[in-house]
Design a protein around this motif. Structure first.
Motif, PDB file in Angstrom:
ATOM      1  N   THR A  22       0.848  -1.185   0.000  1.00 17.84           N
ATOM      2  CA  THR A  22       0.000   0.000   0.000  1.00 17.84           C
ATOM      3  C   THR A  22       0.886   1.238   0.000  1.00 17.84           C
ATOM      4  O   THR A  22       2.047   1.182   0.372  1.00 17.84           O
ATOM      5  CB  THR A  22      -0.967   0.002   1.194  1.00 17.84           C
ATOM      6  N   VAL A  76     -17.146   1.638   2.545  1.00 17.59           N
ATOM      7  CA  VAL A  76     -15.737   1.485   2.928  1.00 17.59           C
ATOM      8  C   VAL A  76     -14.793   2.197   1.972  1.00 17.59           C
ATOM      9  O   VAL A  76     -15.089   2.347   0.801  1.00 17.59           O
ATOM     10  CB  VAL A  76     -15.341  -0.014   2.970  1.00 17.59           C
ATOM     11  N   TRP A 111     -11.291   1.667   8.393  1.00 18.33           N
ATOM     12  CA  TRP A 111     -10.120   0.823   8.683  1.00 18.33           C
ATOM     13  C   TRP A 111      -9.122   1.028   7.585  1.00 18.33           C
ATOM     14  O   TRP A 111      -9.309   1.897   6.736  1.00 18.33           O
ATOM     15  CB  TRP A 111     -10.537  -0.642   8.854  1.00 18.33           C
ATOM     16  N   GLN A 112      -8.039   0.253   7.592  1.00 18.33           N
ATOM     17  CA  GLN A 112      -6.962   0.455   6.629  1.00 18.33           C
ATOM     18  C   GLN A 112      -6.269  -0.876   6.347  1.00 18.33           C
ATOM     19  O   GLN A 112      -6.431  -1.824   7.119  1.00 18.33           O
ATOM     20  CB  GLN A 112      -5.876   1.373   7.216  1.00 18.33           C
ATOM     21  N   THR A 116      -2.583   6.759  12.427  1.00 16.47           N
ATOM     22  CA  THR A 116      -3.303   6.208  11.277  1.00 16.47           C
ATOM     23  C   THR A 116      -3.071   6.976   9.978  1.00 16.47           C
ATOM     24  O   THR A 116      -3.324   6.456   8.903  1.00 16.47           O
ATOM     25  CB  THR A 116      -4.819   6.242  11.531  1.00 16.47           C
ATOM     26  N   ILE A 153     -14.676  10.636  10.114  1.00 14.45           N
ATOM     27  CA  ILE A 153     -13.333  10.624   9.542  1.00 14.45           C
ATOM     28  C   ILE A 153     -13.267  11.771   8.537  1.00 14.45           C
ATOM     29  O   ILE A 153     -14.123  11.871   7.655  1.00 14.45           O
ATOM     30  CB  ILE A 153     -13.046   9.291   8.823  1.00 14.45           C
ATOM     31  N   ASN A 195      -6.620   9.707  -1.865  1.00 16.20           N
ATOM     32  CA  ASN A 195      -7.586   8.626  -1.967  1.00 16.20           C
ATOM     33  C   ASN A 195      -8.468   8.911  -3.187  1.00 16.20           C
ATOM     34  O   ASN A 195      -9.375   9.725  -3.131  1.00 16.20           O
ATOM     35  CB  ASN A 195      -8.410   8.587  -0.669  1.00 16.20           C
TER      36      ASN A 195
HETATM   37  C1  WT7 Z   1      -7.607   4.716   4.066  1.00 17.41           C
HETATM   38  C2  WT7 Z   1      -7.125   3.295   4.049  1.00 17.41           C
HETATM   39  C3  WT7 Z   1     -10.428   0.275   4.507  1.00 17.41           C
HETATM   40  C4  WT7 Z   1     -10.164  -0.693   3.460  1.00 17.41           C
HETATM   41  C5  WT7 Z   1     -10.044  -0.109   2.107  1.00 17.41           C
HETATM   42  C6  WT7 Z   1      -9.039   1.001   2.011  1.00 17.41           C
HETATM   43  C7  WT7 Z   1      -9.660   5.797   4.082  1.00 17.41           C
HETATM   44  C8  WT7 Z   1     -11.160   3.888   4.724  1.00 17.41           C
HETATM   45  C9  WT7 Z   1     -12.922   4.937   5.427  1.00 17.41           C
HETATM   46  C10 WT7 Z   1     -14.178   5.408   5.930  1.00 17.41           C
HETATM   47  C11 WT7 Z   1     -13.373   7.577   5.659  1.00 17.41           C
HETATM   48  C12 WT7 Z   1     -11.961   5.882   5.053  1.00 17.41           C
HETATM   49  C13 WT7 Z   1      -8.805   6.360   5.185  1.00 17.41           C
HETATM   50  C14 WT7 Z   1      -7.826   5.245   5.462  1.00 17.41           C
HETATM   51  N1  WT7 Z   1     -10.879   5.194   4.608  1.00 17.41           N
HETATM   52  N2  WT7 Z   1     -12.395   3.719   5.208  1.00 17.41           N
HETATM   53  N3  WT7 Z   1     -15.157   4.575   6.287  1.00 17.41           N
HETATM   54  N4  WT7 Z   1     -14.355   6.738   6.026  1.00 17.41           N
HETATM   55  N5  WT7 Z   1     -12.192   7.204   5.172  1.00 17.41           N
HETATM   56  O1  WT7 Z   1      -7.843   0.627   2.635  1.00 17.41           O
HETATM   57  O2  WT7 Z   1      -6.256   1.418   0.893  1.00 17.41           O
HETATM   58  O3  WT7 Z   1      -5.478   0.927   3.237  1.00 17.41           O
HETATM   59  O4  WT7 Z   1      -6.897   2.930   2.727  1.00 17.41           O
HETATM   60  O5  WT7 Z   1      -8.874   4.804   3.433  1.00 17.41           O
HETATM   61  O6  WT7 Z   1      -8.152   7.498   4.729  1.00 17.41           O
HETATM   62  O7  WT7 Z   1      -6.618   5.676   6.034  1.00 17.41           O
HETATM   63  P1  WT7 Z   1      -6.548   1.432   2.344  1.00 17.41           P
END
Ligand code: WT7
Length: 696
Positions: free
Chosen positions: A307, A430, A458-459, A545, A559, A568
């Motif tokens: 990632t 998500v 989550w992440q 995070t 968030i 993103n």
């Molecule tokens: C980043 C993580 C979570 C699995 C898919 C992405 C953003 C994730 C939300 C949410 C706002 C969110 C964050 C995080 N993010 N879920 N529900 N509301 N922002 O995983 O590629 O590791 O990305 O996605 O910024 O840090 P990832």
């Protein structure tokens, strides 16, 4: 102080996270409360509960609400996770200790170790035990690109396919601890390949099919993978995608790759390299359909997933066997109020992302559920695809990204109306912040005001949900666009501008996690130092995070988005530095700065500032070359939406690009820049504002 269960004013039993065995095996009070929705106020009468849990004891605290159970999970954190790990997972040998007791304070010496000395195999948990109990139950519904051509796969079929696959990769000399790259479209063979690796103890690294050959090559090199598993082509939105060609180009720079195993997704011919290529379809049935699982330690790596971060190359986050599996399966069941016996779980993510790993594959299968593997796009063959799929497969939980919702809103509500969505019970969002408009549409039009929405934060790093309204079956209130609450066992902290933990409400800050949790990534593959510096160093004593958050007056969480140099775009995570490095490779580019700007469809879009050297080429020509370069070196989703030529870039005294200002300009928030006269670089900024204005 002790906790207990209290129903309608009567104290029922002490809540000890004991491992309570009834005739069905392990069962206990924590599990009972989690599954029966303490938030709904226990419906069962007290007699039932006392008969189930005869050890009635005196206690001083009652579990009556989400908060009570949450507090219990924090104050008795080890007990909480111990009982769930024993209940939910099948062990060859049970663990001695829940964790090594380390916290993030002494981060230089932090080691992520959970369920110590436990022996386990993830594939046994995800397949064997359900195959034994329920061989004819559907494990996977592969919804292929062409609607109506779905394939149902039972636990028995999956068991056999996984075992043949395991024997096959063992035959090609893959051993416990070896890395295997999986570059496959979302397909049955992708699940089989992941589970086969888990079975023989190989560490898989799934690379999203949208990544270019260079991105793929750098991941293969980083893991030193001996084998790459791919397909001749992918099929998505009615188009063919050349997976095999991309692998061929990638491995030109990876001489250590011994074999490329190719699955024929289509009948179209492809280039076969006799030295290395093995056609899976030709040989898989020659392997036995039983394969002895490897006995894995709880803390052996299960997979690596790359990632993007704010600096350098993407990092390979390493996830464990036991801790990861436990939290993925627990959240899959509780957050979505998933009925493991009969629900069809529709997580529409690609298996190349963590969402695909935790909720399409491991979490759902560990619970013995039925998971949908979605190969297509939201708009193929038309924008009703999701809704007709819900109707056709009778999906009960639909889990997707806000980008898809925003895209479908644009296409209008007509597409929804024709389809029966009554099977839906719960919705999930998500990957990016969900805007209120998208949330409302999802709630009203898709869920018909009947389904709760779990906005799950989550992440890749956290492995499983950490913040989410919970559970979907409860009476928990929902606020549009808010991820609401920490999951059980997860302790959050909001850091203020001075880097101190803030305990005030109605405040925005940096989101941190206070204590280790089971599904946390163990390290960055091959670079533990980088892991510690990225996540544990910024706020000593906390896991950082990279996100900002707002805690409202009720302590509910919204968030607000990344606070570091990570963008993103459509839920795809991209580092600004990654793109800048590519842009700067162009011979006519002197310098570049990349920022994310709000975008109504993709959430954020990539905005690139470039400073040009003297050149004969036209700007348009250079822009085209730059876009191609990013596509070739990273992926299409990283291509800048806008490129702006400026004479200079604003920098701090120490030479750091002032991205905050560039982000404001690119987002057309020029009034918010404040008084520029105090900034030494004010003339540079004025120039940039002018370039921006003449562009728009
Ligand atoms: C980043 C993580 C979570 C699995 C898919 C992405 C953003 C994730 C939300 C949410 C706002 C969110 C964050 C995080 N993010 N879920 N529900 N509301 N922002 O995983 O590629 O590791 O990305 O996605 O910024 O840090 P990832």
């Amino acid at each position: 102080e002790k906790y207990g269960v209290n129903i309608n004013g009567t104290d029922i039993c002490e809540l000890r996270a004991i491992d309570y065995a009834d005739e069905n095996g392990h069962y206990n009070v924590v599990e009972y409360l989690l599954q029966n929705g303490i938030m709904d106020n226990l419906k069962e009468d007290s007699k039932f509960l006392t008969s189930k849990f005869p050890e009635v004891k005196l206690f001083s605290k009652s579990i009556n609400s989400y908060e009570d159970l949450y507090n219990f999970s924090i104050e008795n954190n080890e007990e909480f996770w111990r009982t769930l790990a024993l209940n939910r997972l099948e062990w060859f040998k049970e663990f001695d200790k829940v964790n090594n007791g380390l916290d993030f304070n002494d981060y230089e010496n932090y080691e992520h170790k959970w369920f110590i000395n436990g022996k386990i195999n993830v594939s046994v948990n995800c397949v064997d035990r359900h195959y034994k109990k329920n061989p004819n139950k559907t494990a996977v519904i592969w919804d292929k690109d062409e609607p109506g051509t779905e394939q149902y796969v039972t636990y028995s079929e999956l068991y056999k396919l996984m075992n043949k696959f395991s024997n096959m990769i063992r035959h090609f000399n893959v051993k416990k601890g070896d890395s295997v790259i999986i570059y496959l479209p979302t397909s049955l063979y992708a699940i089989a390949a992941m589970l086969a690796c888990a079975r023989i103890g190989a560490v898989h690294s799934v690379v999203f099919g949208g990544f270019s050959s260079e991105s793929l090559a750098s991941r293969i090199q980083n893991c030193q993978a001996k084998i790459v598993i791919t397909s001749n082509q992918g099929v998505r939105g009615g188009r063919f995608i050349e997976f095999k060609q991309t692998v061929d180009t990638a491995i030109e720079t990876c001489p250590f790759v011994e074999h490329v195993l190719v699955y024929k997704r289509t009948d179209n011919p492809f280039q076969v390299n006799k030295d290395k290529d093995i056609i899976i379809d030709d040989i898989i049935d020659t392997f036995p359909d039983e394969c002895e699982p490897e006995i894995m330690d709880s803390n052996d790596p299960l997979f690596i997933l790359f990632t993007s971060g704010s600096t350098g190359k993407p990092k390979g986050l390493v996830h464990s066997n036991a801790g990861y599996l436990l939290q993925a399966s627990l959240t899959q069941q509780l957050v979505f109020n998933y009925d493991c016996e009969k629900d069809v779980f529709g997580c529409l993510a690609d298996i190349g992302w963590i969402t695909g790993h935790s909720y399409v594959v491991y979490g759902t299968l560990c619970n013995g559920g039925t998971t949908v593997l979605f190969e297509s796009t939201p708009t193929y063959p038309d924008p009703s695809r999701y809704w007709q799929t819900v109707e056709r497969l009778k999906i009960n939980q639909l889990y997707l990204a806000p980008t898809a919702i925003r895209l479908l809103i644009k296409h209008g509500d007509e597409w929804l109306k024709k389809h029966d969505k009554s099977s839906l019970k719960c919705l999930g969002s998500v990957g990016e912040p969900i805007n209120v408009e998208a949330w409302n549409w999802f709630y009203e039009k898709v869920g018909e005001k009947r389904c709760k929405i779990a906005d799950t934060w989550w992440q890749t790093e956290t492995g499983a949900h950490c913040i989410t309204p919970l559970p979907c079956g409860s009476n928990d209130i929902l606020k549009p666009g808010m991820a609401m609450r920490p999951f059980f066992g997860i302790q959050l902290a909001l850091m203020d501008q001075n880097g101190n933990e803030s305990d005030t409400k109605h405040i925005e800050g940096m989101l941190c996690i206070k204590k280790p949790w089971p599904s946390m990534a163990m390290t960055v593959f091959g670079d533990d130092q980088r892991f510690k510096e990225t996540y544990l160093k910024p706020y000593r004593g906390y896991f950082f995070t990279g996100d900002g958050a707002f805690f409202d007056n009720d302590g509910h969480i919204k968030i607000t988005g990344r606070v570091d140099d990570v963008m993103n775009v459509s839920g795809h995570r991209i580092g600004t530095a990654e793109i800048e490095n590519i842009l700067s490779e162009h011979p006519d580019v002197a310098e570049s700065a990349v920022v994310g700007v709000p975008h109504e469809l993709t959430g954020e879009a990539v905005f690139a500032y470039i400073v040009l050297k003297e050149t004969q080429k036209s700007e348009q020509e250079i822009f085209k070359q730059l876009k191609n370069l990013v596509k070739k070196k990273i992926a299409s989703h990283a291509i800048p939406n806008t490129i702006l030529v400026t004479p200079n870039l604003p920098k701090t005294r120490s030479g750091k690009i002032m991205r905050r200002i560039l982000r404001k300009i690119a987002s057309n928030q020029i009034e918010d820049l404040g008084d520029l006269s105090t900034i030494s670089e004010s003339n540079v900024i004025e120039e940039i504002i002018q370039s921006f204005r003449s562009m728009s």
